[in-house]
Design a protein around this motif. Structure first.
Motif, PDB file in Angstrom:
ATOM      1  N   LEU A 116       0.810  -1.213   0.000  1.00 36.60           N
ATOM      2  CA  LEU A 116       0.000   0.000   0.000  1.00 36.60           C
ATOM      3  C   LEU A 116       0.845   1.266   0.000  1.00 36.60           C
ATOM      4  N   HIS A 117       2.095   1.146   0.407  1.00 38.18           N
ATOM      5  CA  HIS A 117       3.001   2.296   0.356  1.00 38.18           C
ATOM      6  C   HIS A 117       3.228   2.730  -1.097  1.00 38.18           C
ATOM      7  N   HIS A 118       3.232   1.764  -2.001  1.00 37.55           N
ATOM      8  CA  HIS A 118       3.469   2.064  -3.409  1.00 37.55           C
ATOM      9  C   HIS A 118       2.178   2.172  -4.218  1.00 37.55           C
ATOM     10  N   PHE A 119       1.181   1.362  -3.866  1.00 34.03           N
ATOM     11  CA  PHE A 119      -0.079   1.339  -4.608  1.00 34.03           C
ATOM     12  C   PHE A 119      -1.219   1.389  -3.601  1.00 34.03           C
ATOM     13  N   GLU A 120      -1.893   2.521  -3.561  1.00 37.50           N
ATOM     14  CA  GLU A 120      -2.848   2.748  -2.481  1.00 37.50           C
ATOM     15  C   GLU A 120      -4.172   2.031  -2.682  1.00 37.50           C
ATOM     16  N   SER A 121      -4.392   1.460  -3.858  1.00 42.07           N
ATOM     17  CA  SER A 121      -5.640   0.743  -4.107  1.00 42.07           C
ATOM     18  C   SER A 121      -5.414  -0.311  -5.188  1.00 42.07           C
ATOM     19  N   LYS A 122      -6.357  -1.235  -5.262  1.00 41.92           N
ATOM     20  CA  LYS A 122      -6.286  -2.266  -6.298  1.00 41.92           C
ATOM     21  C   LYS A 122      -6.400  -1.646  -7.681  1.00 41.92           C
ATOM     22  N   GLN A 123      -7.252  -0.641  -7.818  1.00 47.09           N
ATOM     23  CA  GLN A 123      -7.420  -0.010  -9.120  1.00 47.09           C
ATOM     24  C   GLN A 123      -6.138   0.679  -9.560  1.00 47.09           C
ATOM     25  N   GLN A 124      -5.455   1.320  -8.635  1.00 45.96           N
ATOM     26  CA  GLN A 124      -4.196   1.970  -8.983  1.00 45.96           C
ATOM     27  C   GLN A 124      -3.166   0.945  -9.442  1.00 45.96           C
ATOM     28  N   LEU A 125      -3.122  -0.197  -8.781  1.00 43.66           N
ATOM     29  CA  LEU A 125      -2.187  -1.249  -9.175  1.00 43.66           C
ATOM     30  C   LEU A 125      -2.548  -1.816 -10.545  1.00 43.66           C
ATOM     31  N   LEU A 126      -3.837  -1.981 -10.834  1.00 40.45           N
ATOM     32  CA  LEU A 126      -4.260  -2.460 -12.153  1.00 40.45           C
ATOM     33  C   LEU A 126      -3.803  -1.496 -13.244  1.00 40.45           C
ATOM     34  N   HIS A 127      -3.950  -0.210 -12.993  1.00 39.62           N
ATOM     35  CA  HIS A 127      -3.486   0.766 -13.972  1.00 39.62           C
ATOM     36  C   HIS A 127      -1.965   0.711 -14.120  1.00 39.62           C
ATOM     37  N   ALA A 128      -1.278   0.449 -13.035  1.00 41.91           N
ATOM     38  CA  ALA A 128       0.180   0.406 -13.081  1.00 41.91           C
ATOM     39  C   ALA A 128       0.692  -0.758 -13.921  1.00 41.91           C
ATOM     40  N   GLN A 139     -17.172  -4.942 -20.191  1.00 38.32           N
ATOM     41  CA  GLN A 139     -18.382  -4.230 -19.790  1.00 38.32           C
ATOM     42  C   GLN A 139     -18.064  -2.788 -19.400  1.00 38.32           C
ATOM     43  N   PRO A 140     -18.944  -1.856 -19.734  1.00 40.99           N
ATOM     44  CA  PRO A 140     -18.671  -0.434 -19.471  1.00 40.99           C
ATOM     45  C   PRO A 140     -18.421  -0.092 -18.009  1.00 40.99           C
ATOM     46  N   ASP A 141     -18.964  -0.879 -17.081  1.00 42.88           N
ATOM     47  CA  ASP A 141     -18.785  -0.557 -15.666  1.00 42.88           C
ATOM     48  C   ASP A 141     -17.540  -1.202 -15.071  1.00 42.88           C
ATOM     49  N   ALA A 142     -16.755  -1.912 -15.867  1.00 40.80           N
ATOM     50  CA  ALA A 142     -15.529  -2.538 -15.364  1.00 40.80           C
ATOM     51  C   ALA A 142     -14.466  -1.468 -15.131  1.00 40.80           C
ATOM     52  N   PRO A 143     -13.575  -1.675 -14.170  1.00 43.31           N
ATOM     53  CA  PRO A 143     -12.641  -0.617 -13.764  1.00 43.31           C
ATOM     54  C   PRO A 143     -11.664  -0.173 -14.849  1.00 43.31           C
ATOM     55  N   LEU A 144     -11.326  -1.057 -15.775  1.00 44.00           N
ATOM     56  CA  LEU A 144     -10.347  -0.706 -16.803  1.00 44.00           C
ATOM     57  C   LEU A 144     -10.977  -0.531 -18.184  1.00 44.00           C
TER      58      LEU A 144
END
Length: 210
Positions: free
Chosen positions: A63-75, A124-129
């Motif tokens: 969490l120090h590097h990626f504060e959320s699952k969505q942020q990590l997915l984007h990374a 699907q349009p509501d998916a995070p990515l």
């Protein structure tokens, strides 16, 4: 070329690039672990705790590097984008670049597999990515279409061909090859790309003049 973006893209549109730029060993371990777990389990069945364990770090360390699952997915998608940036010449020759895509399967198999899994899971349009992957697709088509237009402008490619339509076909081949390879890693990827590139070269070539 799949997922390639224009080199004119402004830094503000790549908010996760800074997460990869520092090159910290622990951060890279987390990204590698995330890529491998996403391939095996998909994003819905992968938790941050699982990624932390796989990377050999604490949950707090992750969490120090990626504060959320969505942020990590984007990374992890940003890692794919950076790999594209390092190995693609978007202003170069279409046929050379198309054949070069085959190198990615050997160079970065986890990135190929991860992209396929995330793409399927985020249709699907509501998916995070969804929005990001939707944009990547259209960017890929435009990159290929622009290369065809450059060839037409110089007389290298036939002028009666619609670049936008042909670009859709070529990108469909690229996406399809990644999916096919994930289903059957024994596919002779280099040979398939070489054959397809020759076919495209014939289709794009202007009619011979007498």
């Amino acid at each position: 070329m799949t997922g390639q973006r224009s080199s004119a893209t402004q830094p503000t549109s790549r908010p996760y690039e800074t997460l990869l730029a520092k090159g910290e060993e622990r951060k890279l371990r987390i990204l590698t672990a995330a890529q491998q777990l996403l391939v095996r389990r998909g994003w819905r069945n992968t938790t941050l705790a699982q990624i932390a364990r796989e990377a050999g770090v604490s949950s707090a360390g992750l969490l120090h590097h990626f504060e959320s699952k969505q942020q990590l997915l984007h990374a992890v998608l940003e890692a794919r984008d950076i790999d594209d940036d390092l190995h693609a010449d978007r202003s170069g020759d279409l046929l050379e670049e198309l054949e070069r895509v085959a190198d990615r399967f050997e160079r970065a198999p986890d990135l190929v597999a991860m992209f396929v899994v995330l793409l399927v899971e985020n249709l699907q349009p509501d998916a995070p990515l969804h929005d990001r992957l939707h944009q990547r697709y259209h960017s890929s088509v435009e990159t290929v279409a622009a290369a065809i237009r450059r060839g037409q402008a110089t007389g290298r490619y036939r002028a009666d061909l619609d670049p936008a339509v042909k670009a859709v076909e070529i990108v469909a081949f690229l996406f399809g090859m990644e999916t096919s390879w994930l289903l059957n890693p024994s596919i002779p990827v280099t040979d398939v790309f070489a054959g397809y590139t020759r076919s495209i070269a014939q289709q794009l070539a202007p009619a011979s003049t007498c």
